[in-house]
Design a protein around this motif. Structure first.
Motif, mmCIF file in Angstrom:
data_model
loop_
_atom_site.group_PDB
_atom_site.id
_atom_site.type_symbol
_atom_site.label_atom_id
_atom_site.label_comp_id
_atom_site.label_asym_id
_atom_site.label_seq_id
_atom_site.Cartn_x
_atom_site.Cartn_y
_atom_site.Cartn_z
ATOM 1 N N ARG A 38 -3.164 7.049 7.899
ATOM 2 C CA ARG A 38 -4.561 7.440 8.013
ATOM 3 C C ARG A 38 -5.374 6.457 8.839
ATOM 4 O O ARG A 38 -6.582 6.466 8.815
ATOM 5 N N SER A 39 -4.699 5.537 9.524
ATOM 6 C CA SER A 39 -5.427 4.593 10.356
ATOM 7 C C SER A 39 -5.924 5.273 11.616
ATOM 8 O O SER A 39 -5.542 6.393 11.927
ATOM 9 N N SER A 72 -0.735 6.201 2.929
ATOM 10 C CA SER A 72 -2.054 5.775 3.386
ATOM 11 C C SER A 72 -1.987 5.154 4.771
ATOM 12 O O SER A 72 -2.984 5.118 5.479
ATOM 13 N N LYS A 91 -5.849 0.706 0.862
ATOM 14 C CA LYS A 91 -6.547 1.401 -0.223
ATOM 15 C C LYS A 91 -6.422 0.688 -1.569
ATOM 16 O O LYS A 91 -7.245 0.899 -2.453
ATOM 17 N N ASP A 110 0.857 -1.176 0.000
ATOM 18 C CA ASP A 110 0.000 0.000 0.000
ATOM 19 C C ASP A 110 0.892 1.224 0.000
ATOM 20 O O ASP A 110 1.976 1.202 0.586
#
Length: 273
Positions: A11-12, A8, A60, A4
């Motif tokens: 963004r957890s 990204s 994502k 990934d």
């Protein structure tokens, strides 16, 4: 790609504020992410949960991808695409670079190859490369996963390149990744038959080909080995065996393991980092 996009991962749930996210322009030349290509997503998750205690969230890039979390921190990417994309089952380290196109061009000029990319994953770019001896590694340009220092200390202890000629390999990677330049923050140290890469004083990568007086070993199949820091090496080894993996070597400080899918990695005692 077999991971990934690193951005990204920040963004957890519980992710840091924007000011905590740094880019490859401030941390480059050093390893910044690790990713595993596997065949069976569920089996891979079960294995690493049992051995390393990881938890998981979606990625994502789709249903074949997962992000591994250690104490809520994203630490690695898993991609169940080995059969679909005809890729080897293996762990791959990614290095931060300020310009992916420049890094790929440098690798090709020096006898390396580009298997994938550079590809755009806004707000960054990635590529999967092989050095001139065939060892696979990745590069990432853009914002880094989570906070880089938090990521580095959460799981990976360091990465090690097993190769035929450590000094020749150090020159190859140094020229591509700007090691030992004034702006990279990386320092190269020669210690016996091993080359150490330090970032802000800490060892973040090693290159090894044996004793300095020995000739390059033609039997070595060059590859990058990921070392994960753990509290109990023996417990990890027993868990690997119980869940379909195997132990290739083991002592009190370190064990080389193979997961149920065949990917090799190392667990290293936190006291031995």
């Amino acid at each position: 790609m077999n991971q990934d996009p690193p951005v990204s991962c920040g963004r957890s749930e519980g992710a840091p504020r924007r000011r905590d996210v740094v880019s490859t322009h401030s941390v480059f030349g050093a390893p910044c992410w690790v990713s595993l290509t596997s065949r069976d997503l569920e089996a891979t998750q079960d294995f690493y949960t049992a051995v390393l205690g990881w938890r998981w969230r979606g990625a994502k890039l789709g249903e074949h991808f997962r992000i591994a979390l250690a104490n809520g921190v994203p630490v690695a990417g898993i991609a169940a695409v080995a059969a679909m994309w005809q890729m080897a089952v293996a762990w791959t380290p990614y290095f931060a670079v300020p310009d992916a196109d420049v890094a790929v061009a440098r690798a090709r000029e020096r006898g390396g190859t580009a298997a994938v990319g550079p590809l755009s994953f806004p707000p960054g770019r990635a590529a999967l490369l092989a050095d001139r001896d065939g060892a696979t590694f990745g590069i990432w340009q853009g914002e880094l996963v989570y906070n880089w220092e938090v990521w580095r200390r959460a799981r990976p202890a360091f990465i090690r390149l097993h190769t035929r000629d450590a000094f020749d390999s150090a020159i190859f990677y140094g020229e591509i990744l700007d090691w030992a330049s004034e702006v990279s923050g990386c320092e190269v140290e020669y210690a016996g038959g091993e080359v150490l890469l330090r970032y802000q004083g800490d060892v973040v990568a090693r290159i090894d080909s044996g004793a300095v007086e020995a000739a390059p070993d033609p039997s070595v199949r060059p590859h990058w080995q990921i070392h994960f820091a753990v509290s109990d090496v023996a417990a990890c080894a027993r868990a690997a065996e119980k869940h379909g993996g195997s132990v290739l070597s083991e002592d009190e400080q370190e064990a080389v393991l193979r997961d149920a899918d065949g990917a090799q990695f190392t667990v290293t005692s936190r006291s031995h980092r």
